[in-house]
Design a protein around this motif. Sequence first.
Motif, short mmCIF file in Angstrom:
data_model
loop_
_atom_site.label_atom_id
_atom_site.label_comp_id
_atom_site.label_asym_id
_atom_site.label_seq_id
_atom_site.Cartn_x
_atom_site.Cartn_y
_atom_site.Cartn_z
N GLN A 344 -3.96 77.63 -5.44
CA GLN A 344 -4.86 77.81 -4.31
C GLN A 344 -6.18 77.09 -4.57
O GLN A 344 -6.87 77.38 -5.56
CB GLN A 344 -5.12 79.30 -4.06
N SER A 345 -6.52 76.15 -3.70
CA SER A 345 -7.75 75.38 -3.88
C SER A 345 -9.00 76.25 -3.76
O SER A 345 -9.99 76.00 -4.44
CB SER A 345 -7.80 74.25 -2.86
N LYS A 346 -8.97 77.26 -2.93
CA LYS A 346 -10.14 78.13 -2.76
C LYS A 346 -10.45 78.87 -4.04
O LYS A 346 -11.62 79.03 -4.41
CB LYS A 346 -9.88 79.12 -1.61
N ARG A 347 -9.44 79.30 -4.74
CA ARG A 347 -9.65 80.04 -6.00
C ARG A 347 -10.19 79.12 -7.09
O ARG A 347 -11.13 79.49 -7.81
CB ARG A 347 -8.32 80.64 -6.42
N TRP A 348 -9.65 77.92 -7.19
CA TRP A 348 -10.14 76.98 -8.19
C TRP A 348 -11.55 76.50 -7.84
O TRP A 348 -12.39 76.30 -8.73
CB TRP A 348 -9.19 75.79 -8.31
N SER A 349 -11.83 76.30 -6.57
CA SER A 349 -13.16 75.84 -6.16
C SER A 349 -14.23 76.87 -6.49
O SER A 349 -15.36 76.51 -6.83
CB SER A 349 -13.17 75.51 -4.66
N GLY A 350 -13.89 78.16 -6.37
CA GLY A 350 -14.84 79.19 -6.74
C GLY A 350 -15.20 79.13 -8.22
O GLY A 350 -16.37 79.29 -8.61
N LEU A 351 -14.20 78.91 -9.08
CA LEU A 351 -14.48 78.79 -10.51
C LEU A 351 -15.27 77.52 -10.81
O LEU A 351 -16.17 77.52 -11.66
CB LEU A 351 -13.15 78.77 -11.29
N TRP A 352 -14.94 76.43 -10.12
CA TRP A 352 -15.67 75.18 -10.32
C TRP A 352 -17.13 75.34 -9.91
O TRP A 352 -18.04 74.82 -10.57
CB TRP A 352 -14.99 74.08 -9.51
N GLU A 353 -17.39 76.08 -8.85
CA GLU A 353 -18.77 76.30 -8.40
C GLU A 353 -19.56 77.08 -9.44
O GLU A 353 -20.74 76.78 -9.70
CB GLU A 353 -18.76 77.05 -7.07
N GLU A 354 -18.94 78.09 -10.05
CA GLU A 354 -19.65 78.88 -11.05
C GLU A 354 -19.95 78.06 -12.30
O GLU A 354 -21.04 78.16 -12.88
CB GLU A 354 -18.82 80.12 -11.42
N HIS A 355 -19.00 77.25 -12.75
CA HIS A 355 -19.19 76.47 -13.98
C HIS A 355 -20.19 75.34 -13.78
O HIS A 355 -21.05 75.10 -14.64
CB HIS A 355 -17.85 75.91 -14.44
N ILE A 356 -20.10 74.63 -12.66
CA ILE A 356 -20.98 73.48 -12.46
C ILE A 356 -22.41 73.93 -12.21
O ILE A 356 -23.37 73.17 -12.47
CB ILE A 356 -20.46 72.61 -11.29
N ALA A 357 -22.61 75.16 -11.72
CA ALA A 357 -23.97 75.65 -11.45
C ALA A 357 -24.76 75.86 -12.73
O ALA A 357 -25.99 75.76 -12.71
CB ALA A 357 -23.91 76.94 -10.64
N LYS A 358 -24.08 76.16 -13.83
CA LYS A 358 -24.78 76.40 -15.09
C LYS A 358 -24.60 75.25 -16.08
O LYS A 358 -24.88 75.42 -17.28
CB LYS A 358 -24.31 77.71 -15.71
N THR A 359 -24.12 74.11 -15.62
CA THR A 359 -23.92 72.95 -16.48
C THR A 359 -25.15 72.05 -16.44
O THR A 359 -25.65 71.73 -15.36
CB THR A 359 -22.68 72.16 -16.05
N VAL A 360 -25.63 71.67 -17.60
CA VAL A 360 -26.76 70.75 -17.73
C VAL A 360 -26.21 69.42 -18.26
O VAL A 360 -25.58 69.39 -19.32
CB VAL A 360 -27.84 71.30 -18.66
N LEU A 361 -26.41 68.35 -17.52
CA LEU A 361 -25.88 67.04 -17.90
C LEU A 361 -26.75 66.45 -19.00
O LEU A 361 -27.98 66.39 -18.89
CB LEU A 361 -25.85 66.11 -16.69
N ARG A 362 -26.12 65.98 -20.07
CA ARG A 362 -26.86 65.35 -21.16
C ARG A 362 -27.24 63.92 -20.83
O ARG A 362 -28.15 63.34 -21.44
CB ARG A 362 -26.03 65.36 -22.44
#
Length: 544
Positions: A344-362
């Motif tokens: 399910q794309s909606k379920r994976w997109s929710g996890l992607w949103e949580e992870h990318i929100a706290k990711t700092v690009l080096r």
Amino acid sequence: MSKLLTDNLWVCFYIDKLALLIAQQNPSLVIRENLSLCPRESKAERPQAALAIHEHGLVYQANQQALDAGVSPGLGKASALSRCPQLLWLPRDLNAETQYLQEQCWWLSRFTPNLCIEDGFLLAEVSRSLKLFGGLEALVEQMLEGFSQVQRSLKLAIAPTARAAIWLSKWQANRNSNQVKKSTVFQDITIILDSSQLRQALEGIDINCLSTHTETAQQSQQLHMMREDLGLFKLKSLWDLPRKSLRQRLGARALLAMDQALGLEADPRIWLQIPENLRLYRELSFWAEESSHLFKLGQVMIEQACAQLKARRLGLMTISFELHHRDRGPVSVIKLGTQTLCDQSKRWSGLWEEHIAKTVLRDPVVGISLCGGATQNMPLASERLFPGPNVIRQTQTALFERLQARLGRSSMFRMLTIAEHRPEMAQRLCELNCQADYNDHKLNSAKLVSVTIDQPSMGLPRPLWFFEEPIPLIERSKRPYWHGPLALVAGPERIETAWWEGQWFARDYFIASDQHHVLYWIYRNRQHDPASTSLQWFIQGCFG
């Protein structure tokens, strides 16, 4: 005409202005338009920017805003910018177009394995899939569900030969009303089911359809001269000419294409092979310096990946995103995980949103890859009129996964029960992952048990809140005392065990209540201490 050709039925999908659609999905274009907004101007009030896609220095496709400004296909950059100074000038990305068409083939593979791509056209041979999906109308309706994002630009044609389906889908000519079916969502659909009607359906097609079938520049020039100078606009006018002279002007390849369209010659095709490993890559046309710029692109990649999984009825439990940086150093990896198989794309997109929100690009990102883990067959789910326990369990699992992504995997645990009479050893905390097995070499695997709601309770109920170590209690007036006198309301429950291990365990457990009616779980140690005149009381837990 051979019987093999007449038994085939081809569905051709043609996306008009595909290069323009892919460019408009580019995150760099979205960011550029957002930066050009005035402070007092909302995104809804501002008209869409003029955009032109160029190839070999000439305009290949342009959106409606550019066309209204006078920018037409074939113009050079200087002429186009002179007519529209605010024109966005982007190159055509052939690799992105091919990859997009291949990903759409992953969706179509749900309905037929006979798929191929030719010059931007998607071809599906569906003669052996009609009965399985309930007929042609039901099959086409299901196939169109995968093209919802490009529904306004999609052109569809159905014909007994592949070449006829290609020409009918792109070259919109005047056709009889009984050959065109209207759709409330999509463009007109041309349907030719009888091979005897092919000549009548194709005779109105523009002869420019043969431009890709000429072998030399002289033959291309002859085709242009026949159309512009001699006034031979339709295929019917070519069929009236002698074949020998037509072969001399246009070559054998153009005649072969016309014969293949009519079913007079074989038209062999190489079927598309869907790759086994799930891997998508997108190269950015800008440097993404903030992680929020990658969310939309990652969401689109997840939707495309899930379309592939559904097409093959597979599921994943892990997806990794690799961020390729400008300095070409080590890639940054963002891992997404679910507790059960998911497509399910909606379920994976929710996890992607949580992870990318706290990711700092080096370092700024110039490309992003999506890599899928090991795929497994998705279990078949039975349809229910009302939501059952499985639906509720899936909702809870999705919530737990998103909380883990936001708080961290070390912040959520599940309780594992062990077949042990000693309370402090009867339960353990482990990682919240229903697919992971708890392995402890110190314990016998036979001691691991699963607790169900219908399991009968043995003895007194036990609290979920256990203290790390039992706390000794004092005794006043022959009653245990903990911030006040405690009254025994239930018990005793006697537990005697572990004598075979050389450690005698003997306790009498009670449920006690204080003055505020808070319930505690206490016990009296039956192992007499010679230094004490009475048995010692302890408190081990508290009821919620």
